[in-house]
Motif scaffolding. Sequence first.
Motif, PDB file in Angstrom:
ATOM      1  N   LYS A   9       0.375  15.401  -1.323  1.00 21.92           N
ATOM      2  CA  LYS A   9       1.220  16.581  -1.085  1.00 21.92           C
ATOM      3  C   LYS A   9       2.428  16.193  -0.212  1.00 21.92           C
ATOM      4  N   ASP A  10       2.179  15.442   0.872  1.00 18.20           N
ATOM      5  CA  ASP A  10       3.270  14.998   1.750  1.00 18.20           C
ATOM      6  C   ASP A  10       4.255  14.118   0.981  1.00 18.20           C
ATOM      7  N   CYS A  11       3.714  13.270   0.111  1.00 16.33           N
ATOM      8  CA  CYS A  11       4.549  12.377  -0.684  1.00 16.33           C
ATOM      9  C   CYS A  11       5.468  13.197  -1.596  1.00 16.33           C
ATOM     10  N   ARG A  12       4.883  14.216  -2.267  1.00 13.90           N
ATOM     11  CA  ARG A  12       5.693  15.085  -3.140  1.00 13.90           C
ATOM     12  C   ARG A  12       6.810  15.759  -2.348  1.00 13.90           C
ATOM     13  N   THR A  13       6.478  16.227  -1.142  1.00 17.19           N
ATOM     14  CA  THR A  13       7.477  16.889  -0.294  1.00 17.19           C
ATOM     15  C   THR A  13       8.627  15.935   0.009  1.00 17.19           C
ATOM     16  N   HIS A 132      10.530   5.003  -1.420  1.00 13.13           N
ATOM     17  CA  HIS A 132      10.090   4.932  -0.025  1.00 13.13           C
ATOM     18  C   HIS A 132       8.907   5.889   0.202  1.00 13.13           C
ATOM     19  N   ALA A 133       9.006   7.098  -0.340  1.00  9.59           N
ATOM     20  CA  ALA A 133       7.914   8.070  -0.196  1.00  9.59           C
ATOM     21  C   ALA A 133       6.634   7.520  -0.824  1.00  9.59           C
ATOM     22  N   ASP A 158      -2.433   8.429  -9.582  1.00 11.01           N
ATOM     23  CA  ASP A 158      -1.772   9.741  -9.491  1.00 11.01           C
ATOM     24  C   ASP A 158      -0.416   9.585  -8.803  1.00 11.01           C
ATOM     25  N   LEU A 159      -0.422   8.800  -7.753  1.00  9.41           N
ATOM     26  CA  LEU A 159       0.800   8.567  -6.982  1.00  9.41           C
ATOM     27  C   LEU A 159       1.872   7.930  -7.871  1.00  9.41           C
ATOM     28  N   GLN A 160       1.468   6.945  -8.671  1.00  7.64           N
ATOM     29  CA  GLN A 160       2.423   6.282  -9.574  1.00  7.64           C
ATOM     30  C   GLN A 160       2.962   7.279 -10.595  1.00  7.64           C
TER      31      GLN A 160
END
Length: 184
Positions: A9-13, A132-133, A158-160
């Motif tokens: 969630k933080d990464c998406r933000t 970077h995120a 998921d992150l990728q």
Amino acid sequence: MSTIQQILKDCRTSMDKGIDSAKREFASVRSGKATPNMLDTVRVEMYGQQMMLNQVASIAAPEPRTLLVTPFDKGQVKVIEKAIRESDLGLEPSAQGGAIRVPLPQMNEQRRKELVKVVHKLSEEGRIAVRHARTVARDQLKKLNGVSEDDVKHAEKDLQKVHDDYMHKIDELLKHKEAEIMEV
């Protein structure tokens, strides 16, 4: 303690912020039509400090090829006119009464190509923010305690996928802006 969901969630933000920044930057690059946010990058030296143009004047686009800048302090017309002229936007403002008219010159092919290069550079800054995120999130995932390796691997997948989606969004924005600039 952070969870996989929280990290994603933080990464998406963070990635959203990168996209928003790219959109703002793209908006300030001039295409054929006049928009008030074209002057967002102009800074004016007023009252002993650098200020954003939109903090010291209202900006409107009454016609497709003209901007109208109305200073809040009429005594600052010349200062604002000079700031617009000296910005790297290639504009020739002219003060009329308490306002400044900024006609947009026709763009030639060379200028369009220069602007496309600028937009490419700006899109790369957006991509860097997204990468970077992803890196930050990946590092956080690796540091998680009490989480199985499989869960971490799934989270990295998921992150990728999120990363790829955001890169695609930036490419779409770039393609759209490029077409807008090259449109005669």
